[in-house]
Design an enzyme around this catalytic site. Structure first.
Site, PDB file in Angstrom:
ATOM      1  N   PRO A  88       0.814  -1.225   0.000  1.00 50.11           N
ATOM      2  CG  PRO A  88       0.073  -0.948   2.200  1.00 50.11           C
ATOM      3  CD  PRO A  88       0.804  -1.903   1.306  1.00 50.11           C
ATOM      4  CB  CYS A 271      -3.484  -1.214  -8.345  1.00 50.49           C
ATOM      5  SG  CYS A 271      -3.351  -2.676  -7.304  1.00 50.49           S
ATOM      6  CE  LYS A 334     -13.369  -4.002 -13.187  1.00 51.97           C
ATOM      7  NZ  LYS A 334     -12.164  -4.590 -13.830  1.00 51.97           N
TER       8      LYS A 334
HETATM    9  P1  NAD Z   1      -4.513  -8.057  -0.620  1.00 51.16           P
HETATM   10  O1  NAD Z   1      -4.428  -7.059   0.454  1.00 51.16           O
HETATM   11  O2  NAD Z   1      -5.846  -8.528  -1.097  1.00 51.16           O
HETATM   12  O3  NAD Z   1      -3.711  -9.375  -0.169  1.00 51.16           O
HETATM   13  C1  NAD Z   1      -2.439  -9.362   0.408  1.00 51.16           C
HETATM   14  C2  NAD Z   1      -2.373 -10.453   1.478  1.00 51.16           C
HETATM   15  O4  NAD Z   1      -1.036 -10.561   1.934  1.00 51.16           O
HETATM   16  C3  NAD Z   1      -3.233 -10.168   2.716  1.00 51.16           C
HETATM   17  O5  NAD Z   1      -4.171 -11.208   2.909  1.00 51.16           O
HETATM   18  C4  NAD Z   1      -2.206 -10.101   3.864  1.00 51.16           C
HETATM   19  O6  NAD Z   1      -2.690 -10.649   5.079  1.00 51.16           O
HETATM   20  C5  NAD Z   1      -1.077 -10.931   3.308  1.00 51.16           C
HETATM   21  N1  NAD Z   1       0.220 -10.672   3.957  1.00 51.16           N
HETATM   22  C6  NAD Z   1       0.796  -9.466   4.214  1.00 51.16           C
HETATM   23  N2  NAD Z   1       2.006  -9.664   4.801  1.00 51.16           N
HETATM   24  C7  NAD Z   1       2.183 -11.000   4.912  1.00 51.16           C
HETATM   25  C8  NAD Z   1       3.233 -11.810   5.420  1.00 51.16           C
HETATM   26  N3  NAD Z   1       4.354 -11.266   5.908  1.00 51.16           N
HETATM   27  N4  NAD Z   1       3.088 -13.151   5.395  1.00 51.16           N
HETATM   28  C9  NAD Z   1       1.966 -13.716   4.892  1.00 51.16           C
HETATM   29  N5  NAD Z   1       0.946 -13.010   4.382  1.00 51.16           N
HETATM   30  C10 NAD Z   1       1.054 -11.652   4.391  1.00 51.16           C
HETATM   31  O7  NAD Z   1      -3.672  -7.491  -1.840  1.00 51.16           O
HETATM   32  P2  NAD Z   1      -3.867  -7.816  -3.393  1.00 51.16           P
HETATM   33  O8  NAD Z   1      -4.971  -6.995  -3.955  1.00 51.16           O
HETATM   34  O9  NAD Z   1      -3.871  -9.292  -3.573  1.00 51.16           O
HETATM   35  O10 NAD Z   1      -2.515  -7.206  -3.975  1.00 51.16           O
HETATM   36  C11 NAD Z   1      -1.269  -7.826  -3.731  1.00 51.16           C
HETATM   37  C12 NAD Z   1      -0.222  -7.173  -4.621  1.00 51.16           C
HETATM   38  O11 NAD Z   1      -0.561  -7.395  -5.996  1.00 51.16           O
HETATM   39  C13 NAD Z   1      -0.100  -5.663  -4.466  1.00 51.16           C
HETATM   40  O12 NAD Z   1       1.246  -5.308  -4.612  1.00 51.16           O
HETATM   41  C14 NAD Z   1      -0.909  -5.118  -5.631  1.00 51.16           C
HETATM   42  O13 NAD Z   1      -0.429  -3.853  -6.047  1.00 51.16           O
HETATM   43  C15 NAD Z   1      -0.639  -6.148  -6.699  1.00 51.16           C
HETATM   44  N6  NAD Z   1      -1.707  -6.285  -7.700  1.00 51.16           N
HETATM   45  C16 NAD Z   1      -3.014  -6.266  -7.346  1.00 51.16           C
HETATM   46  C17 NAD Z   1      -4.009  -6.449  -8.300  1.00 51.16           C
HETATM   47  C18 NAD Z   1      -5.458  -6.446  -7.941  1.00 51.16           C
HETATM   48  O14 NAD Z   1      -6.293  -6.473  -8.859  1.00 51.16           O
HETATM   49  N7  NAD Z   1      -5.841  -6.413  -6.680  1.00 51.16           N
HETATM   50  C19 NAD Z   1      -3.646  -6.680  -9.632  1.00 51.16           C
HETATM   51  C20 NAD Z   1      -2.290  -6.695  -9.964  1.00 51.16           C
HETATM   52  C21 NAD Z   1      -1.324  -6.509  -8.996  1.00 51.16           C
HETATM   53  C1  UGA Z   2      -6.175  -2.437 -13.007  1.00 47.70           C
HETATM   54  C2  UGA Z   2      -5.543  -2.816 -14.351  1.00 47.70           C
HETATM   55  O1  UGA Z   2      -6.551  -2.820 -15.357  1.00 47.70           O
HETATM   56  C3  UGA Z   2      -4.892  -4.196 -14.272  1.00 47.70           C
HETATM   57  O2  UGA Z   2      -4.230  -4.489 -15.493  1.00 47.70           O
HETATM   58  C4  UGA Z   2      -3.885  -4.198 -13.126  1.00 47.70           C
HETATM   59  O3  UGA Z   2      -3.318  -5.483 -12.990  1.00 47.70           O
HETATM   60  C5  UGA Z   2      -4.587  -3.820 -11.847  1.00 47.70           C
HETATM   61  O4  UGA Z   2      -5.197  -2.503 -11.997  1.00 47.70           O
HETATM   62  C6  UGA Z   2      -3.662  -3.713 -10.670  1.00 47.70           C
HETATM   63  O5  UGA Z   2      -2.482  -3.526 -10.829  1.00 47.70           O
HETATM   64  O6  UGA Z   2      -4.228  -3.803  -9.583  1.00 47.70           O
HETATM   65  P1  UGA Z   2      -8.414  -3.054 -11.731  1.00 47.70           P
HETATM   66  O7  UGA Z   2      -8.072  -1.871 -10.911  1.00 47.70           O
HETATM   67  O8  UGA Z   2      -8.721  -4.323 -11.040  1.00 47.70           O
HETATM   68  O9  UGA Z   2      -7.222  -3.376 -12.755  1.00 47.70           O
HETATM   69  O10 UGA Z   2      -9.669  -2.733 -12.668  1.00 47.70           O
HETATM   70  P2  UGA Z   2      -9.833  -1.818 -13.998  1.00 47.70           P
HETATM   71  O11 UGA Z   2     -10.710  -2.528 -14.923  1.00 47.70           O
HETATM   72  O12 UGA Z   2      -8.537  -1.356 -14.514  1.00 47.70           O
HETATM   73  O13 UGA Z   2     -10.647  -0.568 -13.434  1.00 47.70           O
HETATM   74  C7  UGA Z   2     -10.047   0.373 -12.556  1.00 47.70           C
HETATM   75  C8  UGA Z   2     -10.983   1.546 -12.364  1.00 47.70           C
HETATM   76  O14 UGA Z   2     -11.071   2.324 -13.553  1.00 47.70           O
HETATM   77  C9  UGA Z   2     -12.421   1.131 -12.034  1.00 47.70           C
HETATM   78  O15 UGA Z   2     -12.949   2.008 -11.077  1.00 47.70           O
HETATM   79  C10 UGA Z   2     -13.143   1.286 -13.361  1.00 47.70           C
HETATM   80  O16 UGA Z   2     -14.515   1.516 -13.209  1.00 47.70           O
HETATM   81  C11 UGA Z   2     -12.429   2.510 -13.924  1.00 47.70           C
HETATM   82  N1  UGA Z   2     -12.494   2.594 -15.392  1.00 47.70           N
HETATM   83  C12 UGA Z   2     -11.964   1.611 -16.178  1.00 47.70           C
HETATM   84  C13 UGA Z   2     -13.067   3.714 -15.971  1.00 47.70           C
HETATM   85  O17 UGA Z   2     -13.541   4.626 -15.275  1.00 47.70           O
HETATM   86  N2  UGA Z   2     -13.102   3.813 -17.336  1.00 47.70           N
HETATM   87  C14 UGA Z   2     -12.573   2.843 -18.147  1.00 47.70           C
HETATM   88  O18 UGA Z   2     -12.629   3.008 -19.394  1.00 47.70           O
HETATM   89  C15 UGA Z   2     -12.003   1.723 -17.549  1.00 47.70           C
END
Ligand code: NAD
Ligand code: UGA
Length: 452
Positions: A88, A271, A334
């Site tokens: 974060p 993100c 979303k």
């Molecule tokens: P999340 O908060 O849903 O999950 C992270 C988990 O890690 C939590 O359950 C937490 O308890 C656990 N954790 C933290 N420290 C720990 C430790 N030391 N040992 C074991 N478990 C531990 O986060 P997320 O949405 O899955 O995102 C994870 C990463 O992936 C972030 O860096 C984010 O930027 C990236 N990412 C997220 C998305 C998405 O769509 N959410 C997409 C692409 C990349």
């Molecule tokens: C985004 C990226 O699309 C992923 O490729 C990436 O892995 C991820 O972030 C991440 O790193 O966490 P996500 O945030 O899950 O994925 O969802 P999106 O579909 O990208 O939407 C993000 C936000 O933008 C939402 O609030 C959506 O409603 C908004 N959005 C999306 C718009 O307002 N307009 C658009 O045209 C598209």
């Protein structure tokens, strides 16, 4: 082959479920320090809502997919360890409000170094600042362990709501590693995992730093498109242009493309904002203030868009919403997810509450507790009512604000809704999913984003 994934969140859970499905020969163990989350992954009520996820987890759990809090054992047993913990925005100290908080990443690296007895490939799956692998390597190199580690960067590009299809059919898999014989061997090991189902031409390998930076850059570019469209939406509202028509017209140009041009109340999710602020911090850190300022505008425009939406509601409702019931349709950031992190709904609702509105919130996947805690309110608070349906939320309200584009909102009986509301009845479609002309014919004062 054994894989361990540290972090059972929105990325760790779905990603490992897909690997377990596509690689029956690999044992996949997902670990987390959050015992409630692990218990939920082991139950019928998974902690993450994603279309298609439950079916996959039910088909592989207990066979080659396991969820446990026994972090040390899973680390010790694994050949490949994915670090998929949260990164974060830092809320304290140096870089507060911008830099990524890497304490969870560091904790993982220290734990791995402590309990590993044999050589392993460590994969950064979390989104991290460029050159984080360097810090992880230093922790390993100075830990005194006999085990040797190769660190790879393998960012995740899935989007919530479409995670399973994104994972099954990714645009690309990006793997960054050290350009040494050991590094190449580690890269190949990970390539072989994805090659179970991803065509080889879609698997790109790069140096570590390119891979780390590509992830932040991809999110910055995607968010930039939304902010650009949203900036134009403000101009549309005062000129009579329609932002959907403008987006369609410019998207027909192959060089621009049609995706991610949908105007909205503002982008949310855990993100986009976090990763752009991280990029801004990195640029400042490396002495590039003009570059930092350029990217920061993407976030500023998003904040402006959310504010503009609330101001439009208040102005339209005769400059006061105090004591008025307002229906909020949708709270997730979303559709097709239960995730509310950084949802535009939080800012809009907070601003409306500051104007002393009474909110009636309905979202098909977000619980009352989640809504209230995101607004810093207790269960006894009377300014927010959690409703079981859109119809219930709309009843007796002065206005409806559509904040998430859930499909079910398109099929509502708006004639019935209109009858149940105070007059004049307003709709503010923050997602441009409704036909404003039809609503106006019913009697609504209907507003969209980027529509006059
Ligand atoms: P999340 O908060 O849903 O999950 C992270 C988990 O890690 C939590 O359950 C937490 O308890 C656990 N954790 C933290 N420290 C720990 C430790 N030391 N040992 C074991 N478990 C531990 O986060 P997320 O949405 O899955 O995102 C994870 C990463 O992936 C972030 O860096 C984010 O930027 C990236 N990412 C997220 C998305 C998405 O769509 N959410 C997409 C692409 C990349
Ligand atoms: C985004 C990226 O699309 C992923 O490729 C990436 O892995 C991820 O972030 C991440 O790193 O966490 P996500 O945030 O899950 O994925 O969802 P999106 O579909 O990208 O939407 C993000 C936000 O933008 C939402 O609030 C959506 O409603 C908004 N959005 C999306 C718009 O307002 N307009 C658009 O045209 C598209």
């Amino acid at each position: 082959m054994k894989i361990c994934c540290i972090g059972a969140g929105y990325v760790g859970g779905p990603t490992m479920a897909m690997i377990s499905l596509k690689c029956p020969d690999i044992k996949v163990t997902v670990v987390d320090i959050n015992a409630d989350r692990i218990a939920a992954w082991n139950s019928d009520d998974l902690p993450v809502f994603e279309p298609g996820l439950t079916e996959i987890v039910l088909s592989t759990r207990g066979k080659n997919l396991f969820f446990t809090t026994d972090v040390d054992k899973a680390i010790a047993d694994a050949d490949i360890i994915f670090i998929s913990v949260n990164t974060p925005t830092k809320t304290y100290g140096i870089g507060a409000g911008r830099a990524a908080d890497l304490r969870f990443i560091e904790a993982c690296a220290r734990r791995i170094a402590k309990v590993s007895k044999n050589d392993k490939v460590i994969v950064e799956k979390s989104t991290i600042p460029v050159r984080t692998a360097e810090s992880i390597k230093r922790i390993f190199d100075t830990s005194g362990t006999q085990a040797r580690f190769q660190v790879l960067s393998n960012p995740e590009f899935l989007a919530e709501g479409t995670a399973m299809t994104d994972l099954e059919n990714p645009d690309r898999i990006l793997i960054g590693g050290e350009r040494s014989p050991e590094g190449e061997k580690a890269i190949q090991k990970l390539v072989n995992v994805y090659a179970h189902w991803v065509p080889k031409k879609k698997i790109i390998t790069t140096n570590l730093w390119s891979s780390e930076l590509s992830k932040l850059t991809a999110n910055a570019f995607l968010a930039q498109r939304i902010s650009s469209t949203n900036a134009i939406s403000a101009l549309c509202e005062v000129t009579g242009a329609d932002v959907d028509e403008v987006a369609y017209a410019i998207g027909m140009d192959d060089r621009i493309g049609s995706k991610f041009l949908k105007a909205s109340v503002g982008f949310g999710g855990s993100c986009f904002q976090k990763d752009i602020l991280n990029l801004v911090y990195l640029c400042e850190h490396f002495g590039l203030p003009a570059v930092a300022e350029y990217w920061e505008q993407v976030v500023s425009m998003n904040n402006h868009q959310k504010k503009r939406f609330t101001v439009r509601i208040v102005h339209s409702l005769f400059n006061t919403v105090a004591g008025k019931r307002l229906a909020i349709f949708g709270y997730a950031f979303k559709k097709d997810t239960n995730d509310i992190r950084e949802s535009a709904a939080i800012d809009v609702c907070r601003d409306l509450l500051a104007e002393q509105a009474q909110l009636a919130v309905y979202d098909p996947k977000v619980s009352s507790e989640t809504v209230l805690s995101s607004l810093g309110l207790g269960a006894e608070d009377e300014s927010v009512t959690h409703c079981q349906s859109a119809y219930e939320a709309a009843e007796d309200s002065h206005a409806i604000a559509i904040l998430t584009e859930w499909d079910e909102f398109k099929d509502l009986d708006f004639e019935k809704i209109y009858q149940s509301m105070n007059k004049p009845a307003f709709i503010f479609d923050g997602r441009n999913i409704l036909d404003l002309e039809k609503l106006r014919a019913i009697g609504f004062e209907a507003h969209g984003i980027g529509k006059s």
